[in-house]
Design a protein around this motif. Structure first.
Motif: not given
Lengths: 391, 182
Positions: A57-61, A82-87, A121-122
């Protein structure tokens, strides 16, 4: 004509209608049908977009960040861990003022391992500088996504927008949804015209160092942009209502006008609260519901208008405070009331964690003041109540 | 509002059943909601799916705890679960079964029971004993939750070239379903 569609699929169709150009996602748990269906639309040639399957997810963002910097309309979706990994990238995108749009299908965070719905998450991402919208039903998800691009890409805004969709209780439900035509959406949402973009012929630097001499100024500018974006959100809601006939408000109210007691909630749990309010009505009891459709920027003026005359406010939250005095929504509303010299009786209920069903009966109990934790594990000095904990 | 709980095993298509009926009801301008029991999907394990159909907007996002109808796709589930749990007093049990009436009454005393040998129909019409679409015919017979004709569109959209066989299966089940009144 309404169609019976799964809300996740409906979200994908909304992204298709919005003509997203770059979609990047990580395709395993915690993921939803949203990006799965989008990948099909792209593969079938039904959506002219680049679909980038990434390894996290980090890569997705990050991919969305780069694509948006190059001037593309982008989309991604994630949930929970997944959102945490994007943080980290959430801050980068908002700081770079890139109008990425994403859905967060709200789910609980591990541990314990959970794939079910709540708002943990949010809540961990709430202050990342993203505009945040919440939805109660599938129609709102479709409409919010289309509006999200208009809001984020407005040159007076230029900020990313997160559309929050409750995991399972919304994301996995088939329900009647009306889809606007492509022509109508095209008229409402013209192609993205970036103010600056990365291009080899016109070199610019994005994401450069903010030395101590300039960092505060950059953050002040960013903060000003998100605070001021509220007016544009309202403007877009109004234009949407004029064109599509569905009116949205920054703060939604239900039965609040003559009720002294109100619930405050985010997302789809509002429907169960509305059912509870209808039941209470039959007993001659008045309760109202206040829902924040816009959560960031915090619509404080609109909230004060509806909360100022109330006698009792029950703030419900689907996230554990984690050692804080109260849940995050309660804390913010309490600050708001204090700053406005209002000392209404407030209660904080933590409920619906990790997919726990909260039936209308529970909200009736809250109204009547008989909602209880069952657990006999003593907790000292607690300012909130955990609802539905078994003994 | 009619609330239905489907019992099946992972892979038998209980969720699809609920979805198709919801789509058919929405086609008739009714309000409807269908969703799975939320959780990791495991083939063969007992699963549930839920369905609500209402003439007015549905303001409820919880599982169905007190159904008006229960659909049992696979009678072997009766060994491990109690499909009658929480049902309303006047609920109907819609079951795929080749048992005779007396045995069914013994299983569900004092309840309305709609039964059909859906496994046999599915085997003959579809070539496999996956009973999810077949059992929709029995549900419609027992509850009038939607019109049989409204199902055709959603089934054609879902199954493409295999749609006609599924339509034949639920139409036959609709005809062959028998109802025991208490």
């Amino acid at each position: 004509m309404k169609k019976g569609v799964e809300v996740s699929v409906a979200a994908a169709l909304a992204v298709q209608l919005a003509r997203a150009e770059v979609i990047s996602a990580y395709p395993i748990t915690p993921q939803t049908h949203i990006v799965e269906y989008l990948s099909e639309l792209v593969a079938n040639g039904e959506l002219e977009a680049v679909y980038i399957n990434v390894e996290s997810e980090h890569s997705a963002m990050s991919a969305c960040c780069g694509a948006a910097a190059a001037g593309a309309r982008t989309f991604t979706s994630s949930s929970a861990q997944g959102l945490e990994l994007m943080h980290e990238m959430l801050y980068v995108v908002s700081g770079l003022r890139l109008p990425v749009v994403m859905t967060t299908v709200n789910r609980a965070l591990s541990s314990p391992l959970s794939i079910w719905g709540d708002h943990a998450d949010v809540m961990a991402a709430r202050d990342t500088g993203w505009i945040m919208l919440f939805c109660e039903n599938g129609q709102e998800v479709v409409d919010s996504l289309i509006m999200a691009y208009r809001i984020g890409e407005d040159r007076r805004v230029l900020l990313p927008v997160m559309v929050n969709v409750d995991g399972f209780s919304l994301s996995h439900v088939i329900e009647p949804i009306e889809f606007p035509s492509q022509e109508e959406v095209d008229r409402f949402l013209p192609p993205y015209q970036p103010l600056f973009s990365l291009h080899p012929d016109r070199p610019v630097t994005m994401g450069a160092y903010g030395m101590p001499e300039i960092y505060s100024e950059a953050k002040y500018a960013q903060e000003t942009a998100i605070i001021n974006s509220k007016d544009i959100v309202k403007e877009v809601f109004d234009d949407f209502a004029n064109r599509f006939g569905r009116r949205y408000n920054l703060v939604e109210t239900y039965n609040t006008e003559d009720a002294d007691f109100v619930f405050v909630a985010l997302g789809s749990i509002g429907e169960n609260i509305k059912s509870a309010i209808e039941e209470l009505k039959k007993e001659g009891k008045k309760a109202g519901l206040v829902q924040l459709r816009l959560y960031r920027p915090f619509p404080w003026k609109e909230l004060i208008d509806v909360l100022k005359d109330k006698k009792r406010i029950a703030v419900t939250e689907r996230a554990a405070p984690g050692g804080a005095l109260n849940g995050p929504l309660y804390t913010e509303i309490a600050t708001l009331l204090y700053n406005n010299g209002i000392s209404t009786k407030m209660e904080n209920y933590i409920l619906g964690l990790g997919g726990r069903d909260v039936m209308p009966e529970t909200f009736i109990d809250i109204y009547k003041g008989v909602a209880r934790e069952v657990s006999e594990v003593p907790t000292k000095e607690k300012n909130f109540m955990f609802i539905g904990v078994r003994g | 509002m009619i609330e239905v709980r489907f019992h099946g095993r992972g892979g038998q298509g209980a969720v699809t059943s609920a979805e198709l009926v919801a789509q058919a009801a929405i086609k008739q301008n009714l309000y409807a909601q269908a969703f799975p029991s939320f959780g990791p999907e495991r083939r063969g394990a007992p699963v549930q799916a839920y369905l609500r159909v209402s003439p007015t907007p549905i303001k409820l996002r919880s599982k169905v705890y007190h159904p008006d109808a229960v659909v049992i796709l696979d009678a072997t589930l009766l060994k491990t679960i109690n499909p009658a749990e929480g049902i309303k007093d006047d609920a109907v049990i819609v079951i795929n079964s080749n048992k005779d009436e007396e045995e069914l009454i013994k299983l569900f005393p004092k309840l309305r029971i709609a039964y059909v040998d859906a496994s046999k129909i599915a085997k003959e019409e579809l070539g496999v004993s996956i009973t999810n679409t077949t059992m929709i015919g029995a549900l419609v017979k027992a509850t009038n939750i939607t019109e049989l004709e409204s199902l055709e569109g959603p089934v054609r959209e879902r199954f493409g070239i295999l749609a006609q066989r599924n339509i034949n299966a639920y139409t036959r089940a609709f005809k062959e379903t028998k109802v025991i009144n208490p």
